[in-house]
Write an enzyme that holds these catalytic residues in place. Structure first.
Site, PDB file in Angstrom:
ATOM      1  N   ASP A  12    -101.856  16.895  15.475  1.00 51.22           N
ATOM      2  CA  ASP A  12    -102.544  18.050  14.890  1.00 51.22           C
ATOM      3  C   ASP A  12    -101.547  19.153  14.541  1.00 51.22           C
ATOM      4  OD1 ASP A  12    -104.652  19.575  14.013  1.00 51.22           O
ATOM      5  OD2 ASP A  12    -105.186  20.316  15.997  1.00 51.22           O
ATOM      6  N   HIS A  29     -98.932  17.464   5.696  1.00 55.99           N
ATOM      7  CA  HIS A  29     -99.276  16.076   6.026  1.00 55.99           C
ATOM      8  C   HIS A  29     -98.089  15.146   5.762  1.00 55.99           C
ATOM      9  CE1 HIS A  29    -103.281  17.190   6.989  1.00 55.99           C
ATOM     10  NE2 HIS A  29    -103.643  17.490   5.762  1.00 55.99           N
ATOM     11  N   LEU A 123     -93.461  -3.723  19.906  1.00 61.38           N
ATOM     12  CA  LEU A 123     -94.312  -2.538  20.005  1.00 61.38           C
ATOM     13  C   LEU A 123     -95.636  -2.842  19.307  1.00 61.38           C
ATOM     14  CD1 LEU A 123     -94.876   0.510  20.493  1.00 61.38           C
ATOM     15  CD2 LEU A 123     -93.736   0.981  18.314  1.00 61.38           C
TER      16      LEU A 123
END
Ligand code: FPP
Length: 234
Positions: A12, A29, A123
């Site tokens: 955020d 963004h 991962l």
């Protein structure tokens, strides 16, 4: 020291980061998307086997159309640009959330990346898109019930089939989150992995996501590792 098997991050603060620099929210963004590689590298270098990132929520459709379109474009770019990197690094990609709403182009890219990386295990990288924790639980129930309606089963059998294990197995992601970090200063989980985060350690930082650094991540993980996790016991 606690092991860190599954790290979740609510990324955020992109909009405020951009605003503080007199930039458009899109630039925020973009700067956020550029941080994702650092998170992957941290996990690869520190033997964290699973990383779940909240990129687009079921509620984010309420944002202005131009921002939604920009975020979807960024998602498409990410899926394309990261493919070779994920293959080189042996990262297994999975999109979590209700994927039905996406265009065929985005869906093809998602499935192609999932297919190309499905055997990898260095991962496990989960990207939450059109994701809501409540929606995920509803979809899990529907999957369980669908099995039963197909088999014309009695309601009593259906009730006994609804267990913690069966719900968990029908979620998009089954494993519990150990540590959930939210950047950007808000103290909320915002519908992210509600089931999986039921015993997660929650850590909040005021740092806006594009400014989130590896050294801050290291500090937070160190705090997590030293915590006494009781899971309701003593
Ligand atoms: C919250 O910041 C962030 C989002 C809604 C999107 C998160 C997306 C990214 C980090 C980039 C996309 C990533 C990928 C991998 C495609 P906000 O816009 O709510 O910021 P604000 O609270 O400061 O307004």
């Amino acid at each position: 020291m606690n092991e860190l098997r599954h790290l979740g991050i609510i990324m955020d603060g992109n909009g405020r980061w951009a605003k503080s620099r007199a930039l458009s929210r899109s630039k925020g963004h973009e700067a956020g998307a550029n941080k994702v590689q650092m998170l992957c590298e941290y996990c690869l270098n520190n033997a964290v086997p699973k990383l779940s990132l909240f990129a687009f929520s079921t509620e984010n459709w309420q944002r202005p159309k131009a921002e939604v379109n920009f975020l979807l474009g960024l998602l498409g770019d990410f899926l394309k640009s990261q493919k070779q990197n994920f293959i080189n690094e042996r990262i297994k990609f999975k999109a979590i959330g209700d994927l039905e709403v996406f265009s065929n182009d985005i869906k093809d890219q998602i499935f192609s990346l999932q297919e190309a990386t499905k055997e990898f295990d260095r991962l496990n990288f989960n990207l939450a898109i059109n994701y809501g924790g409540k929606d995920e639980i509803i979809r899990a129930f529907k999957k369980i019930m669908q099995n039963f309606t197909q088999n014309n089963t009695q309601i009593t059998e259906l009730l006994s089939a609804i267990t913690e294990k069966s719900i968990q197995e029908n979620l998009d992601e089954s494993s519990d989150i150990d540590l959930l970090i939210r950047t950007g200063g808000e103290h909320r989980v915002s519908n992210f992995m509600l089931w999986q985060a039921s015993y997660a350690e929650l850590m909040f930082t005021p740092t806006l996501f594009p400014d989130f650094s590896q050294s801050e991540l290291e500090q937070i993980v160190m705090t997590y590792k030293k915590k006494h996790r009781r899971f309701g016991g003593l």
